[in-house]
Design a protein around this motif. Sequence first.
Motif, mmCIF file in Angstrom:
data_model
loop_
_atom_site.group_PDB
_atom_site.id
_atom_site.type_symbol
_atom_site.label_atom_id
_atom_site.label_comp_id
_atom_site.label_asym_id
_atom_site.label_seq_id
_atom_site.Cartn_x
_atom_site.Cartn_y
_atom_site.Cartn_z
ATOM 1 N N ASN A 47 65.859 28.763 64.785
ATOM 2 C CA ASN A 47 64.819 29.260 63.887
ATOM 3 C C ASN A 47 63.926 28.120 63.405
ATOM 4 O OD1 ASN A 47 63.687 31.187 61.714
ATOM 5 N ND2 ASN A 47 64.467 29.454 60.553
ATOM 6 N N ALA A 48 64.542 27.020 62.987
ATOM 7 C CA ALA A 48 63.777 25.871 62.489
ATOM 8 C C ALA A 48 62.923 25.255 63.592
ATOM 9 C CB ALA A 48 64.727 24.827 61.904
ATOM 10 N N LEU A 49 63.465 25.170 64.797
ATOM 11 C CA LEU A 49 62.715 24.609 65.925
ATOM 12 C C LEU A 49 61.545 25.505 66.321
ATOM 13 C CD1 LEU A 49 65.752 23.436 68.065
ATOM 14 C CD2 LEU A 49 64.002 21.932 67.097
ATOM 15 N N MET A 50 61.730 26.815 66.221
ATOM 16 C CA MET A 50 60.653 27.751 66.557
ATOM 17 C C MET A 50 59.546 27.708 65.519
ATOM 18 S SD MET A 50 61.397 29.526 69.372
ATOM 19 C CE MET A 50 60.607 31.101 69.211
ATOM 20 N N GLU A 51 59.893 27.491 64.276
ATOM 21 C CA GLU A 51 58.928 27.601 63.187
ATOM 22 C C GLU A 51 58.205 26.289 62.907
ATOM 23 O OE1 GLU A 51 57.164 30.189 60.248
ATOM 24 O OE2 GLU A 51 58.330 30.474 62.069
ATOM 25 N N ASN A 52 58.760 25.171 63.347
ATOM 26 C CA ASN A 52 58.193 23.858 63.031
ATOM 27 C C ASN A 52 57.856 23.077 64.296
ATOM 28 O OD1 ASN A 52 58.706 23.592 59.916
ATOM 29 N ND2 ASN A 52 60.618 24.368 60.772
ATOM 30 N N LYS A 53 56.811 22.256 64.186
ATOM 31 C CA LYS A 53 56.447 21.387 65.303
ATOM 32 C C LYS A 53 57.517 20.331 65.531
ATOM 33 C CE LYS A 53 53.595 19.470 68.329
ATOM 34 N NZ LYS A 53 53.259 20.131 69.597
ATOM 35 N N TRP A 54 57.950 19.708 64.450
ATOM 36 C CA TRP A 54 58.979 18.666 64.521
ATOM 37 C C TRP A 54 60.024 18.904 63.432
ATOM 38 C CZ3 TRP A 54 56.435 15.906 68.257
ATOM 39 C CH2 TRP A 54 55.051 15.797 68.157
ATOM 40 N N ILE A 55 61.229 18.407 63.682
ATOM 41 C CA ILE A 55 62.229 18.248 62.629
ATOM 42 C C ILE A 55 62.456 16.743 62.522
ATOM 43 C CG2 ILE A 55 64.543 18.790 61.804
ATOM 44 C CD1 ILE A 55 62.755 21.240 62.139
ATOM 45 N N ILE A 56 61.999 16.155 61.435
ATOM 46 C CA ILE A 56 62.027 14.697 61.294
ATOM 47 C C ILE A 56 63.290 14.271 60.549
ATOM 48 C CG2 ILE A 56 60.795 12.695 60.375
ATOM 49 C CD1 ILE A 56 58.207 14.312 60.693
ATOM 50 N N LYS A 57 63.994 13.343 61.121
ATOM 51 C CA LYS A 57 65.270 12.887 60.570
ATOM 52 C C LYS A 57 65.122 12.402 59.135
ATOM 53 C CE LYS A 57 69.023 9.588 61.491
ATOM 54 N NZ LYS A 57 69.476 8.505 62.413
ATOM 55 N N GLY A 58 64.062 11.636 58.873
ATOM 56 C CA GLY A 58 63.884 11.082 57.533
ATOM 57 C C GLY A 58 63.590 12.125 56.477
ATOM 58 N N LYS A 59 63.029 13.269 56.869
ATOM 59 C CA LYS A 59 62.678 14.313 55.899
ATOM 60 C C LYS A 59 63.765 15.359 55.749
ATOM 61 C CE LYS A 59 57.706 13.996 55.743
ATOM 62 N NZ LYS A 59 56.453 14.764 55.593
ATOM 63 N N ASP A 60 64.495 15.658 56.829
ATOM 64 C CA ASP A 60 65.560 16.658 56.768
ATOM 65 C C ASP A 60 66.747 16.186 57.601
ATOM 66 O OD1 ASP A 60 67.090 18.953 56.551
ATOM 67 O OD2 ASP A 60 65.383 20.308 56.769
ATOM 68 N N PRO A 61 67.468 15.189 57.101
ATOM 69 C CA PRO A 61 68.566 14.602 57.890
ATOM 70 C C PRO A 61 69.686 15.589 58.213
ATOM 71 C CG PRO A 61 68.599 13.803 55.617
ATOM 72 C CD PRO A 61 67.306 14.526 55.798
ATOM 73 N N GLN A 62 69.953 16.528 57.303
ATOM 74 C CA GLN A 62 71.034 17.481 57.538
ATOM 75 C C GLN A 62 70.709 18.413 58.696
ATOM 76 O OE1 GLN A 62 72.215 19.675 54.054
ATOM 77 N NE2 GLN A 62 73.645 20.972 55.167
ATOM 78 N N LEU A 63 69.488 18.944 58.715
ATOM 79 C CA LEU A 63 69.077 19.833 59.805
ATOM 80 C C LEU A 63 68.985 19.063 61.118
ATOM 81 C CD1 LEU A 63 68.103 22.575 60.802
ATOM 82 C CD2 LEU A 63 65.795 21.959 60.037
ATOM 83 N N TYR A 64 68.461 17.855 61.063
ATOM 84 C CA TYR A 64 68.367 17.007 62.255
ATOM 85 C C TYR A 64 69.755 16.784 62.858
ATOM 86 C CZ TYR A 64 67.782 12.718 65.013
ATOM 87 O OH TYR A 64 67.805 11.775 66.030
ATOM 88 N N ARG A 65 70.713 16.468 62.012
ATOM 89 C CA ARG A 65 72.080 16.220 62.486
ATOM 90 C C ARG A 65 72.704 17.494 63.075
ATOM 91 N NH1 ARG A 65 73.759 14.352 58.205
ATOM 92 N NH2 ARG A 65 74.830 16.162 57.323
ATOM 93 N N MET A 66 72.445 18.626 62.430
ATOM 94 C CA MET A 66 73.012 19.887 62.903
ATOM 95 C C MET A 66 72.459 20.249 64.281
ATOM 96 S SD MET A 66 73.531 23.481 60.855
ATOM 97 C CE MET A 66 71.869 23.486 60.213
#
Length: 386
Positions: A11-30
Motif C-alpha cells: 500500500n505504501a509503495l503504491m501510494e508514494n513515489k519513495w519510502i525514504i529511510k531517514g523519514k520513515d525508518p520503520q516502514l523502510y525496514r519492514m
Amino acid sequence: MENERIRECINALMENKWIIKGKDPQLYRMIREEQKAIRKFCNEKLGANLYIHGQFVMLEKIPDHYASWMGIDTFREQDDYTMYSLILVYLEEKMSSEQFLLTDICEELGYIWTDQETVDWSTFKTRMNFVRAMSYCIEQQLIHQVDGDTTNFKYHQEADVLYEVTQMSRYVLRSYPEDYQQFTSFIEFEQYHEQALNLEDTEIRRQKVYRNLLYAPAVLRRQYGEEFAYIRNYRNSIQDDLEKYTYFQLEVYKNLASATNREDRGKLTLFPDNKNSSSLILQWFVLLWEEIEKENLLPNEYGEIQLSRMHCETLLEQTKERFQLGWSKTLIEKTISGLWSILLSEMVIWDFCSIEDEVMIRFYPSSGRLIGEYTQETKDKIKESL
C-alpha cells in the motif's frame, strides 16, 4: 499478521513515489524484511520492479494506459514537461550529493535543448517553466535547495540558488538499450518494449489487468475488452490476490470492474473523500440516476450516457435546489457554470466521464455506481441550524 505487514508495505509503495529511510525508518525496514513476498506480487502480477537502495525504496509504477489526469498537477503547459525532462537529463550526469548553481544548470540546458541553440531566459514564460519544473524536483526530493529560493527566478533573471543532488534523481528516467529516435510513434515503442520482455501473451494480459485495476479508477468493458474478459474469467483468483496483498476488493459488473476499498485503510487516495466536490458529485449522481430510472436517459450497450453541458448544468441546478441547505455559503454563491467546471474536472480524474468535445460529455457506468443522499440525522441537524 504477516499478510497485514505485506499489505501495509505494498500500500505504501503504491501510494508514494519513495519510502525514504531517514523519514520513515520503520516502514523502510519492514519493506526490506518483506521484500521477497512484495517482489513476487509486483513482478508477477504488475510487471513492476522494486528498487531497494541503502537510503530509500521505490516501486516503479508504469501504467498500461495513459490519461490526462496522470499528469503533474502543478504543471500548466507542455513546456513545463519539456523543461522537466531536460532537468532530468542534466541530473543524470551528476553524482549524489554533488552541488550546482542555478546559473550552472541554466547554461547547461542551453546545450541540451533540442529545438533551438539556446534557451531565452529573458522571457518570463521560460523562467516560469523552469521554476515549476525545478519546484517539482524539489518536492519529489530529486534535489535539495541548499541556499536561496527558486521562485525568485520568476521575477529576477540574475537570481541564483545552490542545489544538491539526491540519490533518487537517478531513478526517474528509465534506461533502454535502443535509440528512441528509431521509433515513429509511442505505440511502436510500446510494442517493442513488450516484445523485449519476452513474456507469453497470457502473462502480458495478466499484468495489464492488475495494472489497470490498481493504477486506474476503473476497467471499462468498452475501453479494455480483452482485459475485461480476463477479469470476468479469473475473478476469483484476482480477488484472492487483492485480499492477500492489498487493502482492495474486486467488484465486477456487466460493463465495469474496479478495485475498491470499503474500510478506508492505509492512507489511500480514495473517492469519495472529505472534499466538498466529492459530496456534490454524489448528490449530482442522484439526479442522474433518477433520470435513468424514469427512462429519460437510455444507456448504450456499454452502460454509457452522453449528455450536453447544458443538460449537465440543468441537473446541477436541480441538485442545488434539493441539497443546498447542507452546502457552505461559498458553494451556494458560485455560479452553476463555475461549479460544474469544478465537478467535471474531478469526475474526469476519477474516470466517471470523459469530455467528447466542447458540447458533449460521455458518462461511464462507474458514474451510476455511487450516489449520496443526506441521512435522516443530517437532515434533522440541518433543520435545527436554520
